[in-house]
Write a protein that holds these residues in place. Structure first.
Motif, short mmCIF file in Angstrom:
data_model
loop_
_atom_site.label_atom_id
_atom_site.label_comp_id
_atom_site.label_asym_id
_atom_site.label_seq_id
_atom_site.Cartn_x
_atom_site.Cartn_y
_atom_site.Cartn_z
N VAL B 542 0.83 -1.22 0.00
CA VAL B 542 0.00 0.00 0.00
C VAL B 542 0.86 1.26 0.00
CG1 VAL B 542 -1.90 -1.19 1.15
CG2 VAL B 542 -0.34 0.19 2.51
N GLY B 543 2.19 1.12 0.13
CA GLY B 543 3.07 2.28 0.02
C GLY B 543 3.22 3.07 1.30
N ILE B 544 3.35 2.40 2.44
CA ILE B 544 3.63 3.07 3.71
C ILE B 544 5.14 3.03 3.92
CG2 ILE B 544 3.26 3.09 6.20
CD1 ILE B 544 0.62 1.61 5.70
N PRO B 545 5.80 4.19 3.90
CA PRO B 545 7.28 4.17 3.99
C PRO B 545 7.77 3.70 5.35
CG PRO B 545 6.42 6.35 3.33
CD PRO B 545 5.26 5.54 3.78
N LEU B 546 8.93 3.10 5.31
CA LEU B 546 9.60 2.67 6.54
C LEU B 546 10.49 3.81 7.01
CD1 LEU B 546 10.22 0.18 8.39
CD2 LEU B 546 12.21 -0.23 6.91
N ARG B 550 12.92 -2.32 10.32
CA ARG B 550 12.50 -3.16 9.20
C ARG B 550 11.00 -3.40 9.23
NH1 ARG B 550 11.14 -8.28 10.68
NH2 ARG B 550 11.94 -9.11 12.66
N TYR B 551 10.48 -3.84 8.08
CA TYR B 551 9.10 -4.32 8.01
C TYR B 551 9.07 -5.73 8.59
CZ TYR B 551 8.02 -0.73 4.44
OH TYR B 551 7.82 0.44 3.75
N PRO B 552 7.89 -6.23 8.99
CA PRO B 552 7.78 -7.65 9.34
C PRO B 552 8.03 -8.49 8.10
CG PRO B 552 5.78 -6.43 9.95
CD PRO B 552 6.61 -5.51 9.13
N VAL B 563 6.84 -9.82 17.29
CA VAL B 563 7.39 -8.52 16.90
C VAL B 563 6.24 -7.56 16.58
CG1 VAL B 563 9.53 -9.52 16.02
CG2 VAL B 563 7.59 -9.19 14.48
N ALA B 564 6.59 -6.31 16.54
CA ALA B 564 5.59 -5.28 16.20
C ALA B 564 6.28 -4.16 15.45
CB ALA B 564 4.90 -4.73 17.45
N VAL B 565 5.49 -3.49 14.63
CA VAL B 565 5.94 -2.27 13.96
C VAL B 565 5.02 -1.15 14.47
CG1 VAL B 565 5.98 -1.10 11.73
CG2 VAL B 565 6.88 -3.42 11.94
N VAL B 566 5.62 -0.02 14.85
CA VAL B 566 4.79 1.09 15.36
C VAL B 566 4.80 2.24 14.36
CG1 VAL B 566 5.19 0.46 17.76
CG2 VAL B 566 6.67 2.14 16.66
N ASN B 567 3.81 3.13 14.47
CA ASN B 567 3.84 4.29 13.58
C ASN B 567 4.66 5.42 14.20
OD1 ASN B 567 2.07 5.31 15.49
ND2 ASN B 567 0.48 5.86 14.03
N GLY B 601 10.32 -2.12 13.85
CA GLY B 601 10.30 -1.09 12.79
C GLY B 601 9.39 0.07 13.17
N VAL B 602 9.66 1.21 12.53
CA VAL B 602 8.81 2.39 12.68
C VAL B 602 8.38 2.79 11.26
CG1 VAL B 602 8.63 4.80 13.40
CG2 VAL B 602 10.04 3.19 14.72
N VAL B 603 7.07 2.90 11.04
CA VAL B 603 6.57 3.28 9.71
C VAL B 603 5.92 4.66 9.79
CG1 VAL B 603 6.23 0.93 8.89
CG2 VAL B 603 4.39 2.09 10.11
N ALA B 604 5.70 5.24 8.61
CA ALA B 604 5.06 6.56 8.55
C ALA B 604 3.62 6.47 9.05
CB ALA B 604 5.08 7.08 7.11
N ASP B 605 3.10 7.59 9.51
CA ASP B 605 1.71 7.64 9.99
C ASP B 605 0.74 7.42 8.83
OD1 ASP B 605 2.28 10.29 12.43
OD2 ASP B 605 2.34 8.10 12.62
N VAL B 606 -0.34 6.72 9.12
CA VAL B 606 -1.42 6.54 8.15
C VAL B 606 -2.69 7.12 8.77
CG1 VAL B 606 -2.90 4.84 7.01
CG2 VAL B 606 -0.44 4.47 7.13
N ARG B 607 -3.47 7.79 7.98
CA ARG B 607 -4.74 8.37 8.47
C ARG B 607 -5.75 7.23 8.61
NH1 ARG B 607 -4.81 13.95 9.82
NH2 ARG B 607 -2.71 14.55 9.24
N GLN B 608 -5.91 6.69 9.81
CA GLN B 608 -6.81 5.55 9.98
C GLN B 608 -8.27 5.94 10.04
OE1 GLN B 608 -6.45 2.59 9.54
NE2 GLN B 608 -4.39 1.94 10.05
N GLU B 609 -8.56 7.13 10.62
CA GLU B 609 -9.97 7.45 10.87
C GLU B 609 -10.53 8.52 9.94
OE1 GLU B 609 -9.66 8.32 15.03
OE2 GLU B 609 -10.36 6.32 15.56
#
Lengths: 234, 806
Positions: B542-546, B550-552, B563-567, B601-609
């Motif tokens: 979906v194109g969420i930058p890291l 790392r990604y899972p 493991v977990a990835v946080v925003n 990993g830490v990924v960019a924020d996504v607008r969830q709501e």
């Protein structure tokens, strides 16, 4: 019928007060046919407005029948006007979007006459003035003389005691004008008091008396000795 | 009465002769009344109609609320406690909407199911069209599952068959007996459900018995006789406090909320709808001002007629009555046409409106709407007709004795009135266009917010696995893996992935957590975050930058360390200077079995709501370590996304022919849906703004033209005395601009006050945004100038010779 004492009308201007009428004293008896004459600006139409209670801005005393008009409020004068006065205008002033019958009906509707009664009165008036065939026509479909005839009928439909006419033949040609003047004479013979304003000497001789105005003053009065249409005793 | 009939007859004839005036006035009013009627029909259907239940003002909705994570559903045990203890609210019913697959026979289909407790139907006074409603005997974990069909589903899927009672259908692979059909028109859930099922069937499930598990259900109740909302609210809050003391493990930091049902259903749409009605009301006011201008001008031209009527004995009241009757005839014709316009406009209006507005489908021109149209037609007629009538009813009877050759000029009071109308029209237009401008800027700000992913070229669809068929993690994971492999084999699919909570949909689950490198706070102060579950290639697909780490990967399986990835928001909140990688998160309450995840990993924020909703903290867990009962599959395609809809469904059915697939849409629709309400309000308000500008420009043109006609002699004399064209223009246009400036100043002051009411609808823009005000000022000035062009040219063409000889 009418008594004016010291009636004056003036308007304010840059030069001060300009008098349109000055110390006018005039008495008109019931059943008289009076003509008011004078050059332009003499105050003839102004005097007629006051007599017709269309103008309230004057001083002096004005008695109409038993009523002291000078003591009345404008609203009371309007009621008096409705009761006793009919007006004929030079420009006819018929309402263009109403038929002849409806134009005749208008003054009755403003006098709270019931609908059924109004219809009967209009029918009688149309008959009296021999314009039944024209009752559904609009003013634009009538000649000048016919329009003025309707204007006269309208002025009389509420049976006023006093008929005021401002240059009633001013927009008519000679024959039509004579027709109207003969009609006025007939009405006067039937008892209606008439006061007319005119420039025409011939029209003035249909009446009993001429009052001459000049610069707002009454310059003179004369009795008409040779009335048009009336045989004088030889 | 006969006088009134006479006036109406004369009015019709007079208006018939003045076709130009009548056409313009009727058209102007038809547009204004039509727009108001259309919007009111929506407001009436959605907000004003009484809810179709007995004493609906005594129905309330209860939810639970955590001071950190916000509103939550009512936990099952809490519902049982409240049902037993509450005195100010009786009876109580629990309700929630879910989706279940109906299978057997036709293609498996995902249907919306209302799960409700036994008191639900009696609370709402609902009687069945066939069979019976759910009973207390159905509402037990051990009861044989029963369903009540919605009337709509009964007619569409079962052909209105009266023999449907007693038949069995499979919901999520579990047989349910049809015991009844709801009455036609019965509804409760904002998004209609297809059937009703007892919520008590969950009563023995471990997760439901956990007080800390809020399953998305809310409580519907009726105020007891004599009880008030305040008393009921105090009681439920008191009960929650008792539960907090009794069950500190699960209920710390929780309270209850209680609101009237009416507020609950419509709180999100009320501000927007009332704003639209107010805005369209302003349009009608501008229309009234326009027609009042026309009436004034006509009154001036009719001075002779009115003077004659006065000379013939008409009192002022009579003349006013006649003129107002004419106005009412115009407004009645305009109103009738307006209703026709509204009936045409409703279809496009409903298509434009977001589906989230409850009861929208009930919008129609009914008696209430017709009465509204009648009322505003009468009000309009009086509003635009009375003042000009009163102004024109003071004719000078002596004018009737004078030569009637030249038209009479307007008196001073009439000129003042016209000036007031001009200024107020400009002011009203300014207010409306400011409102439109602010909303347009808000919408532009909202849609320019980066969603945090690349929606173009993505196809998404939902799959909800029935618990009966997929009770455990392992069969679910097998299904998901099999489906992903099938999807990746499809031509045109670049990559395929899945996520529990898709962006912009706002369905994430919230959970409290603690951090290994921080002291554990008090129960009531535990932080809460969105939790999500994703297939390893989700972020890349979906194109969420890291941003870090790392990604899972596929290696993060069920047997691997968790493991977990946080925003970014999560990382910034706890480690603003970096260093999130390697930290551990413990999900759940501290003294429960917590799952521990290492941040990789830490990924960019996504607008969830939503694009216009602030980003919350989010934690992603690999799906192999927590396979959920429902996922959204996402395909990145090299072809048009919707062209892969059927192949994708077929791929799912190759893995499980009985599995339903729903909401197959391109992901760009997620983006547009997230601003659907905002776009609806903005589009309409924008249309009203344009309408206001058009009406204002027509009105200004009329007033300036009339002014030029009035001052024709003056212009001729000035020209004869040496005035140049620019002097004439300064006279005509300058005068209009000066008045417009006064109008805009008044409008700006009014807008500054009123736009605060719009604050809840704005995004990224304040109610007194200077750029918007400056823009509207320029726009309106241009409109005024444009409206002056033709009258100004007329003024320049005045021939002094002709004028002086007249």
């Amino acid at each position: 019928m009418i008594q004016l004492t010291n009636v004056e009308k003036s308007v304010a201007s840059r030069a001060g007060q300009t008098f349109l009428l000055r110390r006018v004293a005039l008495t008109i008896e019931p059943g008289e046919f009076v003509t008011i004459m004078g050059p332009s600006g003499a105050g003839k139409s102004t005097l007629l407005s006051i007599l017709g209670m269309l103008d309230h801005d004057w001083t002096g005393e004005f008695r109409l029948l038993d009523h002291e008009v000078h003591r009345m409020k404008p609203k009371e004068r309007i009621e008096l006007n409705k009761k006793y006065v009919g007006f004929v205008f030079q420009q006819y002033h018929l309402l263009d979007n109403l038929t002849v019958a409806e134009n005749l009906d208008i003054p009755l509707s403003y006098r709270n006459v019931r609908g059924s009664e109004r219809a009967a009165i209009v029918a009688d008036t149309l008959d009296r003035f021999q314009i039944v065939g024209k009752k559904d026509l609009f003013p634009s479909q009538l000649s000048g003389g016919q329009q003025q005839l309707v204007g006269v009928a309208r002025a009389l439909i509420a049976k006023p005691k006093l008929l005021l006419a401002d240059e009633p033949t001013g927009n008519l040609h000679t024959d039509q004008g004579r027709e109207i003047m003969r009609l006025f004479q007939r009405l006067n013979d039937e008892g209606t008091t008439i006061v007319q304003v005119t420039h025409s000497e011939e029209n003035a001789r249909y009446g009993h008396r001429i009052v001459r105005l000049r610069d707002g003053w009454i310059a003179g009065e004369e009795v008409v000795t040779e009335r048009v249409g009336v045989e004088t005793a030889s | 009465m006969s006088g009134l009939v006479q006036d109406m007859r004369y009015a019709l004839r007079t208006l018939g002769r003045a076709r130009g005036f009548t056409a313009v006035a009727v058209a102007t009013l038809a547009l204004g009344i039509g727009a108001n009627t259309a919007i009111f029909s929506v407001v009436h259907a959605v907000l004003l109609r009484r809810l179709p239940y007995p004493e609906p003002d005594r129905l309330v909705v209860v939810a639970e609320r955590h001071h950190v994570s916000g509103e939550m559903g009512v936990a099952w045990p809490t519902f049982l406690d409240m049902r037993e203890r509450a005195r100010s609210i009786r009876p109580l019913a629990l309700f929630r909407a879910d989706e279940m697959t109906v299978s057997g026979g036709r293609e498996p289909e995902l249907l919306r199911v209302g799960e409700v407790s036994a008191d639900f139907f009696p609370l709402l006074g609902a009687t069945p069209a066939l069979g019976r409603v759910l009973l207390p005997a159905d509402d037990r974990p051990e009861a044989a599952p029963a369903v009540v069909l919605s009337n709509e589903l009964w007619r569409t899927r079962f052909g209105g068959d009266r023999g449907v009672i007693g038949r069995s259908i499979r919901l999520d692979a579990v047989p349910h007996t049809i015991v009844g059909v709801a009455a036609r028109g019965f509804g409760f859930f904002p998004k209609p459900v297809d059937m009703y099922r007892p919520i008590g069937l969950h009563g023995a499930e471990k997760t439901w018995l956990n007080r800390g598990n809020h399953t998305g259900a809310r409580l519907l109740a009726r105020l007891a006789p004599g009880a008030t909302v305040a008393q009921a609210r105090a009681e439920v809050v008191g009960m929650e406090r008792q539960l907090e003391l009794q069950y500190p493990d699960t209920n710390s930091g929780q309270t209850a909320t209680l609101v009237p049902l009416d507020d609950r259903l419509f709180e999100d749409v009320r501000p927007a709808l009332w704003t639209l009605l107010a805005a369209v009301g302003l349009v009608l006011l501008i229309a009234c001002v326009n027609v009042a201008h026309l009436q004034l001008a006509r009154g001036t031209a009719r001075q002779k007629e009115l003077a004659i009527r006065a000379a013939l004995g008409a009192g002022r009241r009579r003349i006013v009555r006649q003129l107002v009757t004419e106005s009412l005839v115009v407004s009645a014709i305009g109103g009738a046409l307006g209703v026709v316009i509204a009936s045409w406009a409703i279809g496009p209006l409903l298509r434009l409106a977001p589906s989230a507005i409850p009861r929208l489908a009930d919008t129609r021109i009914d008696t209430g709407v017709l009465l509204f149209a009648l009322a505003i037609s009468i009000a309009t007629g009086v509003l635009f007709g009375l003042a000009p009538a009163v102004s024109a009813s003071r004719p000078d009877p002596q004018a009737a004795l004078a030569d009637a050759g030249r038209g009479s000029t307007a008196g001073r009071s009439r000129r003042k009135f016209r000036t007031a109308l001009f200024v107020s029209e400009v002011a009203l237009a300014f207010v409306l266009v400011i409102g439109s401008g602010l909303l347009v800027r808000s919408l532009l700000r909202a849609i320019s917010v980066p969603p945090g992913f690349q929606p173009d070229g993505l196809l998404a669809f939902d799959v909800a696995l029935p618990a009966a068929k997929y009770p455990e993690a392992e069969p679910r994971q097998r299904f998901y893996q099999g489906t992903i492999e099938e999807l990746r084999r499809l031509p045109g699919v670049q990559s395929a992935t899945a996520v529990y909570c898709a962006p912009l949909v706002g369905r994430c689950w919230g959970s409290v957590y603690t951090l290994s490198d921080r002291p554990v706070p008090r129960r009531g102060d535990l932080p809460s975050s969105h939790w999500n579950v994703a297939e390893p290639s989700y972020f890349a697909t979906v194109g969420i930058p890291l941003r870090e780490g790392r990604y899972p990967t596929e290696a993060d399986g069920a047997d691997s360390p968790m493991v977990a990835v946080v925003n970014e928001s999560f990382a910034r909140k706890w480690w603003p200077r970096g260093g999130a990688i390697g930290k551990r998160i413990r999900q759940g309450f501290p003294d429960h079995d917590q799952s521990v995840y290492e941040i990789v990993g830490v990924v960019a924020d996504v607008r969830q709501e939503g694009l216009d909703v602030d980003v919350k903290t989010e934690v992603f867990i690999p799906w192999a370590q927590n396979p959920m009962p429902g996922m959204t599959f996402v395909l990145r395609t090299t072809v048009s996304p919707m062209s892969l809809a059927k192949p994708a469904i077929a791929a799912v059915h190759r893995v499980d022919p009985d599995q339903s697939v729903s909401h197959v849409v391109p992901m760009t629709e997620f983006v547009s849906e997230s601003v659907a309400t905002r776009r609806f309000t903005t589009t309409l308000l924008g249309l009203f703004g344009v309408l206001a500008l058009v009406l204002a420009s027509v009105g200004i043109y009329g007033v300036v033209s009339f002014g030029v006609a009035e001052r024709r002699r003056e212009i001729g004399i000035r020209t004869a005395l040496g005035a140049k064209p620019r002097d004439v223009l300064r006279l005509v246009v300058g005068g209009a601009l000066r008045l417009a400036a006064v109008g805009m100043a008044a409008g700006a002051i009014a807008a500054l006050g009123l736009s605060r009411l719009l604050a809840s609808l704005l995004f990224g823009v304040g109610p007194s945004d200077p750029a918007t005000y400056a823009g509207v000022l320029l726009l309106l000035s241009s409109v005024v100038l444009a409206a002056c062009v033709i009258p100004a040219r007329g003024a320049l063409r005045v021939d002094p010779n002709t004028v002086l000889r007249d």
